[in-house]
Design a protein around this motif. Structure first.
Motif, mmCIF file in Angstrom:
data_model
loop_
_atom_site.group_PDB
_atom_site.id
_atom_site.type_symbol
_atom_site.label_atom_id
_atom_site.label_comp_id
_atom_site.label_asym_id
_atom_site.label_seq_id
_atom_site.Cartn_x
_atom_site.Cartn_y
_atom_site.Cartn_z
ATOM 1 N N LEU A 256 5.919 12.472 -3.917
ATOM 2 C CA LEU A 256 5.675 12.210 -2.498
ATOM 3 C C LEU A 256 6.984 12.202 -1.709
ATOM 4 C CD1 LEU A 256 3.602 11.571 -0.327
ATOM 5 C CD2 LEU A 256 3.756 9.144 -0.979
ATOM 6 N N ALA A 257 8.011 11.587 -2.300
ATOM 7 C CA ALA A 257 9.330 11.569 -1.642
ATOM 8 C C ALA A 257 9.882 12.981 -1.489
ATOM 9 C CB ALA A 257 10.301 10.711 -2.447
ATOM 10 N N SER A 258 9.669 13.828 -2.500
ATOM 11 C CA SER A 258 10.138 15.216 -2.433
ATOM 12 C C SER A 258 9.397 15.986 -1.344
ATOM 13 C CB SER A 258 9.939 15.908 -3.790
ATOM 14 O OG SER A 258 10.702 15.263 -4.788
ATOM 15 N N GLY A 259 8.099 15.705 -1.189
ATOM 16 C CA GLY A 259 7.328 16.350 -0.118
ATOM 17 C C GLY A 259 7.860 15.986 1.253
ATOM 18 N N TYR A 314 9.099 -1.180 5.563
ATOM 19 C CA TYR A 314 8.030 -0.451 4.881
ATOM 20 C C TYR A 314 7.297 -1.360 3.886
ATOM 21 C CZ TYR A 314 5.604 3.467 2.697
ATOM 22 O OH TYR A 314 4.638 4.325 2.243
ATOM 23 N N PRO A 315 5.970 -1.301 3.858
ATOM 24 C CA PRO A 315 5.207 -2.070 2.855
ATOM 25 C C PRO A 315 5.404 -1.470 1.466
ATOM 26 C CG PRO A 315 3.728 -0.689 4.153
ATOM 27 C CD PRO A 315 5.086 -0.589 4.792
ATOM 28 N N TYR A 316 6.277 -2.060 0.693
ATOM 29 C CA TYR A 316 6.740 -1.489 -0.580
ATOM 30 C C TYR A 316 5.583 -1.076 -1.487
ATOM 31 C CZ TYR A 316 9.493 -0.879 -4.819
ATOM 32 O OH TYR A 316 10.092 -0.358 -5.938
ATOM 33 N N GLY A 317 5.656 0.176 -1.957
ATOM 34 C CA GLY A 317 4.670 0.676 -2.906
ATOM 35 C C GLY A 317 3.446 1.308 -2.300
ATOM 36 N N SER A 318 3.264 1.171 -1.006
ATOM 37 C CA SER A 318 2.071 1.742 -0.361
ATOM 38 C C SER A 318 2.226 3.250 -0.190
ATOM 39 C CB SER A 318 1.842 1.094 1.004
ATOM 40 O OG SER A 318 0.755 1.711 1.674
ATOM 41 N N LEU A 321 -1.574 6.751 4.388
ATOM 42 C CA LEU A 321 -1.083 7.507 5.536
ATOM 43 C C LEU A 321 -0.592 6.581 6.634
ATOM 44 C CD1 LEU A 321 -0.701 10.283 6.843
ATOM 45 C CD2 LEU A 321 -3.044 10.103 7.734
ATOM 46 N N GLY A 322 -1.287 5.478 6.835
ATOM 47 C CA GLY A 322 -0.887 4.527 7.874
ATOM 48 C C GLY A 322 0.484 3.942 7.633
ATOM 49 N N ALA A 323 0.822 3.730 6.364
ATOM 50 C CA ALA A 323 2.147 3.195 6.048
ATOM 51 C C ALA A 323 3.223 4.268 6.135
ATOM 52 C CB ALA A 323 2.133 2.580 4.649
ATOM 53 N N LEU A 324 2.892 5.483 5.684
ATOM 54 C CA LEU A 324 3.876 6.568 5.624
ATOM 55 C C LEU A 324 4.213 7.168 6.980
ATOM 56 C CD1 LEU A 324 2.547 8.455 2.472
ATOM 57 C CD2 LEU A 324 4.818 7.426 2.693
ATOM 58 N N LEU A 325 3.218 7.248 7.858
ATOM 59 C CA LEU A 325 3.374 8.027 9.089
ATOM 60 C C LEU A 325 4.509 7.547 9.999
ATOM 61 C CD1 LEU A 325 2.218 10.506 10.446
ATOM 62 C CD2 LEU A 325 0.587 9.033 11.659
#
Length: 429
Positions: A256-259, A314-318, A321-325
């Motif tokens: 996910l981080a690479s994306g 950031y909510p660690y480990g989540s 989409l709501g957390a990432l966006l």
């Protein structure tokens, strides 16, 4: 009018072919990171589980240092013999050396061909920096340099996809090498007849190394040289440690981080194009300081957005989409706006240096630019190590990132000073 239109189309085609060449030689350079594991499995990279990374690192470090040592020579040659022939030579050397990587049978052979590639890859940069003003007038150089920078960033994605996903690594290297060879020839054929200063009406003088070095002491050029170190240090650490930062700080998987990093690369490429295009538009309307304004606004907005991303709770480990966006949008916006300055740095330097000295001056610029990129990762590592004596790892990497990002503020201040010197130092009418 017909002749002018034909010339414009010819320049556009040259720029397009140049961008393809840049895209693929950067793809060949970046691809190494994606193929280290299969190379090691085939016995090309020696060492134990603890030591193999050292030998793998030398495959980048040694070619990089050798290439830097010879950069000044290529810059001088670009001024003395012209740019098209040198572009052809260095393009063919890069193409053949990458193609030969596909036939590597031991570590020393692999290191040797990568050294040859590194010499040409690093050496071609000042030649291209000097060549773009030969084909692009002052008011259009932003988009000219943006084509180079955007292609170099997109090369990261192409290299990762070709070498890491689509093709066997030997096939990938050989294919990219052949594409570079095939692209170098039409670039030369299209560029024949383009002399130094082709896009300008400046009367050329005979080359003098003393005068070329004196050109680097022009106030605006000197300020640009000074600011390039604090400007590139944050870029160096961001590009190398972005995935690790997201994994450690946000607690998300590597894939996910690479994306997110791939999206960031696209954002940076778009930033190059927008920054060059917006500045060109202002210059064409008669705003001499248009490049300065676009760069200052871009760095200011980009700095604030990246600051927001680094410090985002950031909510660690989540992985929702709501957390990432929100933090992802901040990161993409920050990298996009900050990148506005890059094509304008090269454009401003080219505007303040006579055509016959640009290769030499840009070779000095390229050495400093590369040094800044190389310093960023090491400085970040040292900061993290020091700060972890006082803070937990997640906090330490955040503070280290914010400290290094703040180097952009030094660059911002220097751009504000350049707003006063640049209108006086331009040699382009």
């Amino acid at each position: 009018m017909v002749e002018l239109s034909a010339r414009s189309k010819s320049v556009g085609l040259i720029l397009a072919v140049l961008a393809v060449l840049v895209l693929f030689y950067f793809a060949g350079d970046y691809m190494l990171a994606a193929v280290l594991e299969p190379m090691r499995k085939e016995g090309l990279i020696p060492g134990t589980e603890k030591s193999w990374r050292f030998y793998a690192g030398l495959l980048k470090t040694i070619p990089g240092y050798v290439g830097l040592a010879l950069t000044f020579l290529w810059g001088v040659l670009a001024d003395r013999i012209g740019r098209p022939r040198l572009l052809l030579l260095l393009g063919l050397v890069m193409g053949f050396s990458l193609a030969l990587v596909g036939f590597a049978h031991n570590y020393f052979y692999l290191l040797l061909v990568l050294i040859v590639f590194g010499i040409a890859k690093i050496g071609i940069s000042p030649v291209i920096y000097a060549f773009i003003p030969d084909i692009m007038p002052s008011e259009k150089r932003g988009i000219g340099y943006a084509a180079y920078y955007a292609a170099s960033v997109l090369g990261f994605i192409v290299g990762m996809v070709l070498g890491g996903i689509l093709l066997y690594w030997r096939t990938a290297y050989t294919s990219i090498g052949l594409v570079i060879i095939i692209t170098s020839v039409p670039l030369y054929l299209l560029s024949r007849g383009i002399r130094i200063g082709y896009a300008e009406k400046t009367e050329l003088t005979s080359y003098s190394l003393r005068e070329a070095l004196r050109a680097a002491l022009n106030k605006t050029v000197l300020l640009m040289m000074i600011q390039i170190i604090p400007w590139t240090i944050p870029w160096g650490f961001i590009t190398l440690y972005a995935v690790d930062y997201l994994q450690t700080r946000w607690g998300i998987p590597r894939g996910l981080a690479s994306g997110i990093l791939a999206l960031a690369a696209l954002s940076i490429a778009i930033g190059h194009v927008l920054g060059g295009k917006l500045a060109d538009s202002l210059v064409q309307k008669g705003d001499v300081n248009g490049r300065v304004k676009v760069s200052v606004i871009g760095i200011a907005i980009g700095f604030l957005a990246m600051l927001g991303m680094f410090t985002y709770p950031y909510p660690y480990g989540s992985t929702s989409l709501g957390a990432l966006l929100p933090p992802t949008v901040l990161a993409l916006a920050g990298l996009l706006f900050t990148t506005f300055a890059y094509p304008n740095i090269s454009s401003v330097i080219s505007d303040c240096v006579r055509p016959e000295y640009r290769g030499t001056v840009f070779s000095i610029y390229n050495i400093l630019n590369t040094a800044g990129w190389a310093t960023g990762p090491a400085l970040y590592g040292l900061l993290v190590k020091y700060l972890m004596s006082w803070y937990p790892e997640r906090a330490a990497i955040m503070y280290a990132a914010v400290i290094l990002e703040s180097f952009w503020l030094i660059s911002l201040v220097i751009w504000l000073i350049i707003a006063r010197t640049y209108p006086r130092d331009r040699i382009t009418a």
